[in-house]
Design an enzyme around this catalytic site. Structure first.
Site, PDB file in Angstrom:
ATOM      1  CE1 TYR A 250       5.519   8.435  -5.606  1.00 54.02           C
ATOM      2  CE2 TYR A 250       5.290   7.519  -3.399  1.00 54.02           C
ATOM      3  CZ  TYR A 250       4.741   8.138  -4.506  1.00 54.02           C
ATOM      4  OH  TYR A 250       3.416   8.464  -4.507  1.00 54.02           O
TER       5      TYR A 250
ATOM      6  CE  LYS B 130       4.427  10.857  29.275  1.00 54.22           C
ATOM      7  NZ  LYS B 130       5.452  11.809  29.703  1.00 54.22           N
TER       8      LYS B 130
END
Length: 813
Positions: free
Chosen positions: A709, A483
C-alpha cells in the site's frame, strides 16, 4: 528397571530406618507429582536451590509410597515408611545408578559434545535396533539427574546401551562417567553451548573427554585440538573430509534434496545417500556411519539403512485439536521409558477430565510382551486414563489388559474408521513408533489454522520460574501473573504447568480470565487484580479472590457477601503507596479498618502494593519510600484487626533489586516469560516464545516497481520479494515495517519492505537461497522481543501481548 535393583540399594552408604528392607521395588522416582508413584517405588527426595522434596513425603506416604532415600526424616513421617538416610540424595541416586550399571556387561555407547547428541542417539537406535535390543536415554536425559534415571531403566534383555552425557562446567563429567561406564565413546560436534562454564575450548573438550577414560575406542571428527587432548594409549576411530591420517575419508556432494557421501576406509570405497543437506545433519549422520563401520556392517546394509534416516522430533508438543480437544504430539517414538515421561507430561498439561491415549506397539522394552503390556496397563490405570486406542498387531493381541480400549491392526485401519470415532472435550496423547506414521493421526485431529505459530517452550518457563525462585528467602511464597493470556503466550496451558510446579497463587487482571482458568480445571487460588464491581457475583461463584482497592468497591463486595451469607471469603487489600493507579490511600486507612473490624463475611488473605520504579535504579529512593509507606500502613491494618495475612509488594524487577523486601510473597510476571530489564539477568533467562511463519509466495520485481500500500517501497534494482502470511491483525506493529524491521530467513536477515498489511508482510530476500513454504522466524532468539521493543520505542510487554489469538500456540517440551 530389573530385579537386580535390590542389590543396588545395598551399595548406597545409608542408614536404614524402617520396618522392612526387603520390600519389592520396581521403579525409581524423583517427582512427587507423578501419578506413577506407588508401593513399589523407591523415592529419592532431592534437594535443589528452589525445591526440597522432603516437604512432600507425607503426601507420598498417603498415596502408598513406602520406600525413601532422604537426608532426614520429617517429623510427621517417622515410623510410617522405610527410609535410607544419606548425606546427599543426588549423590545417593548417582551411586545407586553406578552400582546398578555394574551388574550388566554389554556394549555401552557414551555420547557427548555440544550439539547433536540426542539426534545421533535416536539415529543409532534406528540403525542398530534390527540387530540389538537397545536401551537408550529417553528424550534428552543427559544431566546429573537424567543420566542415572536413564541407566536405571536397563534390564536383563538389553544387549546394547546408548546414553548421552551433557555438562555445563568442569568437574561434572567424572560423575556421569562412573554411571554410564561406556565401552565406546562418540564425540559429536563441539560448539559454543555452555562456553561460559569453561576457560576455553580446550578446557571444554578436556572435560568432555573424561567420559571416555576407560572406553575401547573414541569415534570423532578428526581435529588437531582434539587429537592433542586424547590420551596416547586410547584407540581412536576418526573421520575427516581432508586429513589422510583419519581412519575414514569422506567426500560429500549435494544431489537434489539429498547428500551423497563417498566413504573410503582402507581400500574399500562406496557411496551412501542421506536425506539431508544441512551441515549439522551431515555431521550427525557421519557419526552414525562411523559406528556402523566400527561394528563391521557390510556396505549394502549401511547404504540401505542410512538412506532411511529421518528428522528427529525432540519435543513433546501441545496443540489445539478438533471439537474443543487438546493434543499432545509425541508421534515419533514408542518405548516404555518415554511413555512414562509422556504420561507425566499429560498430567501436567491436561485441560479436560477425559484423557485419551492413542498408542502404537511398544518396541525394545527388553520385556516379554505379556509383562510389558501388563506394566503399560498399570501406567494407564495409575495415570487415570479414560480411554486407550491401540494401534498395531501386538497391542491388539493384549487388548484385554486395558479397560475401555479399542484397537486397530495398523494406522491405515484407524484412518479408515476415523469418521466413526468420537473425539472432543478431552486431552489426547498421541504416542507412536515412527514406523506407524502417527503424523497422519495428528493431522486428522489437529485444529486447522493458518501457518503462523507461536511456539512456547515449557522447559524455558520451568527454568525461568526456578531461576527467580532461587532468589527467594526461605518460606517466601510466589504468585505468578498469567493475565493477558499469559502475556500473550497462552494462559491455561501455562497455568497448568505452574500448578504442576506448585506455585502458591496465580494472578489475573479481570474476572473472565480467572473464570476461564477455573473452567479449564485450575485448582490454584487465583487473585483478580482489577475486578469490576459488576463481576463480584461471578468471582464468588467461581471461587476467585478479588483485590479490593477502594472503599466503594469494599462496600459493594461486603454487601453481596452478606446477601450470600458468606463466611471468611478471601479478599486482598491493595494500598496505593505512590504508583497512583489503584489502591487505598493512607488517609482512608481508618475508614477501611472500621469497615473490616468484626466483619466475618470476608477474610483478608493478603495486603499488597505495587512499586512504580522497581526496574530503575536511578529511582531507588522513591522505591524505598514506597516500601516504607507499605510497611507503615500494612502494619497498622494488621495490628488494628489482629490479623497476619500475607504481604507482597515486589514484582519481577523487585525480586532482583529489593531482596530485603520480599515480605511473605512476591509476584513474578514478565520474568517468567524470559524478559528482564537488567542486561546481565537477561543472559541468565531462557527464551520462551518463538513466533514463526512461512513464505507464501516469492516473486522478482524490476527496478521502479513498488511493493504494498502507498508504494512506500520502490525497487532500485531487480529485487526478490517474499510474502509472509502475518500482519498487524496478528499483532505485528505497522511501525516495524518499511525497512526498520526484519525476519530471519535461513538464518539471514530479510528486511520488511513497504507497509505491513492486515494479514501479510513482504520482505526482501534478494541473495537468500529460499523457496515457497520455507519457515521464517519473526521473533525468538534473534531478534528478541526486547530488541524489537527497543527499536519501536516501547516495552517487551506490548510486543508479547499484541500477538493475536488467531495465531496458533504450540506448546512443547
Amino acid at each position: 528397571m530389573s530385579k537386580k535393583i535390590l542389590n543396588s540399594i545395598q551399595n548406597i552408604p545409608a542408614k536404614f530406618i524402617g520396618t522392612s528392607s526387603t520390600m519389592a521395588i520396581d521403579s525409581i522416582s524423583i517427582d512427587s507429582r507423578s501419578l506413577q508413584n506407588g508401593p513399589k517405588t523407591l523415592f529419592f527426595a532431592l534437594v535443589g536451590a528452589n525445591t526440597d522434596a522432603h516437604l512432600y513425603l507425607k503426601n507420598l506416604i498417603a498415596s502408598g509410597v513406602q520406600n525413601f532415600v532422604v537426608t532426614h526424616i520429617p517429623e510427621d513421617c517417622e515410623g510410617k515408611a522405610n527410609f535410607y538416610v544419606v548425606t546427599n540424595t543426588l549423590l545417593a541416586l548417582q551411586q545407586f545408578a553406578a552400582a546398578y550399571r555394574s551388574l550388566f556387561d554389554f556394549p555401552i555407547i557414551g555420547l557427548t559434545g555440544s550439539n547433536g547428541k540426542t539426534i545421533v542417539k535416536e539415529w543409532l537406535n534406528f540403525l542398530l535396533s534390527p540387530d540389538y535390543n537397545v536401551i537408550r536415554s529417553p528424550k534428552s536425559y543427559n544431566s546429573q539427574i537424567g543420566v542415572p534415571l536413564s541407566v536405571i531403566a536397563i534390564n536383563e534383555k538389553h544387549n546394547l546401551g546408548i546414553f548421552e552425557a551433557g555438562i555445563s562446567t568442569v568437574s561434572e563429567m567424572e560423575k556421569l562417567e562412573k554411571i554410564i561406564k561406556p565401552t565406546i565413546g562418540i564425540l559429536t560436534n563441539i560448539g559454543t553451548a555452555h562456553d561460559e562454564g569453561f576457560a576455553d575450548i580446550s578446557d571444554k573438550i578436556k572435560e568432555k573427554l573424561k567420559l571416555f577414560q576407560d572406553v575401547q575406542v573414541i569415534i570423532y571428527h578428526k581435529n588437531p585440538t582434539i587429537d592433542l587432548l586424547i590420551r596416547p594409549d586410547t584407540a581412536v576411530f576418526c573421520w575427516s573430509y581432508n586429513d589422510a591420517k583419519a581412519s575414514v575419508l569422506i567426500t560429500k556432494k549435494g544431489v537434489l534434496d539429498k547428500t551423497v557421501l563417498t566413504v573410503l576406509q582402507n581400500n574399500n570405497k562406496f557411496d551412501i545417500k542421506i536425506p539431508f543437506q544441512d551441515e549439522a545433519s551431515i555431521e550427525n549422520a557421519i557419526s552414525c556411519l562411523m559406528v556402523l563401520l566400527y561394528f563391521k556392517y557390510d556396505d549394502r546394509t549401511i547404504q540401505n539403512r542410512m538412506e532411511l534416516l529421518y528428522p528427529v522430533e525432540m519435543r513433546l508438543k501441545v496443540k489445539n485439536g478438533i471439537n474443543n480437544s487438546s493434543i499432545i504430539d509425541d508421534s515419533y517414538s514408542s518405548d516404555f521409558q518415554s511413555l512414562k515421561i509422556a504420561l507425566d507430561f499429560l498430567e501436567s498439561q491436561k485441560q479436560y477430565k477425559k484423557k485419551t491415549v492413542i498408542l502404537s506397539d511398544i518396541f525394545q522394552s527388553g520385556l516379554p510382551n505379556d509383562v510389558l503390556y501388563s506394566k503399560v496397563a498399570e501406567l494407564i490405570v495409575s495415570n487415570r486414563i479414560t480411554r486407550v486406542i491401540g494401534i498395531g498387531e501386538t497391542i491388539s493381541a493384549f487388548k484385554n489388559k486395558f479397560a475401555n480400549c479399542s484397537t486397530f491392526q495398523n494406522t491405515a485401519a484407524f484412518v479408515a474408521d476415523f469418521e466413526n470415532l468420537d473425539f472432543g472435550n478431552e486431552t489426547i496423547l498421541i504416542k507412536g513408533a515412527r514406523s506407524f506414521q502417527f503424523e497422519e493421526i495428528v493431522y486428522l485431529l489437529e485444529e486447522k489454522t493458518h501457518e503462523t505459530v507461536l511456539e512456547i517452550n515449557l522447559n524455558a518457563i520451568s527454568y525461568n520460574l526456578n531461576f527467580f525462585k532461587s532468589k527467594l528467602l526461605p518460606k517466601v511464597k510466589i504468585m505468578v501473573m498469567v493475565k493477558a493470556f499469559g502475556y500473550g503466550n497462552g494462559g491455561l496451558e501455562i497455568a497448568k504447568l505452574l500448578e504442576h510446579h506448585k506455585v502458591d497463587y496465580l494472578g489475573v487482571a479481570f474476572a473472565d480470565e480467572g473464570i476461564s482458568l477455573k473452567n479449564g480445571g485450575i485448582n490454584l487460588p487465583i487473585m483478580v487484580l482489577n475486578p469490576e464491581n459488576t463481576s463480584f457475583s461471578a468471582i464468588i461463584q467461581h471461587q476467585l479472590e478479588p483485590e479490593i482497592y477502594c472503599l466503594k468497591g469494599l462496600y459493594a463486595f461486603l454487601k453481596i457477601a452478606k446477601q450470600k451469607n458468606l463466611k471468611h471469603f478471601p479478599i486482598h487489600i491493595k494500598f496505593d503507596t505512590g504508583m497512583h493507579r489503584l489502591g487505598f490511600e493512607e488517609n482512608t486507612l481508618d475508614e477501611l479498618i472500621a469497615a473490616l473490624r468484626g466483619n466475618s463475611t470476608v477474610q483478608i488473605k493478603s495486603i499488597l502494593s505495587h512499586l512504580a520504579t522497581s526496574d530503575d535504579l536511578e529511582h531507588m529512593d522513591f522505591a524505598h519510600s514506597q516500601i516504607n509507606l507499605f510497611e507503615k500502613v500494612s502494619s497498622k491494618l494488621m495490628s488494628e484487626l489482629q490479623i497476619k495475612p500475607l504481604r507482597h509488594i515486589l514484582n519481577t524487577s523487585g525480586i532482583s533489586n529489593f531482596l530485603d523486601s520480599q515480605y511473605d510473597m512476591v509476584r513474578l510476571g514478565i520474568g517468567l516469560y524470559g524478559v528482564s530489564n537488567d542486561a546481565q539477568e537477561q543472559k541468565q533467562l531462557e527464551n520462551v516464545g518463538t513466533l514463526k511463519s512461512v513464505i507464501s509466495q516469492i516473486r522478482t520485481i524490476a527496478a521502479g516497481e513498488s511493493v504494498g500500500y502507498g508504494r512506500r517501497f520502490v525497487a532500485e534494482k531487480p529485487t526478490k520479494i517474499a510474502t509472509i502470511p502475518i500482519g498487524y491483525a496478528d499483532g505485528i506493529s505497522r511501525g516495524w515495517g518499511d525497512g526498520l524491521g526484519f525476519v530471519m530467513v535461513k538464518n539471514t536477515k530479510a528486511y520488511i519492505v513497504g507497509s505491513i498489511c492486515m494479514d501479510m508482510l513482504m520482505v526482501d530476500v534478494t541473495g537468500i537461497e529460499c523457496k515457497e513454504g520455507d519457515s521464517i522466524l519473526i521473533f525468538g532468539e534473534n531478534p528478541t522481543v526486547s530488541f524489537i521493543a527497543q527499536k519501536l520505542n516501547t516495552i517487551p510487554y506490548e510486543i508479547l501481548t499484541s500477538i493475536s489469538q488467531r495465531v496458533k500456540r504450540v506448546f512443547y517440551r
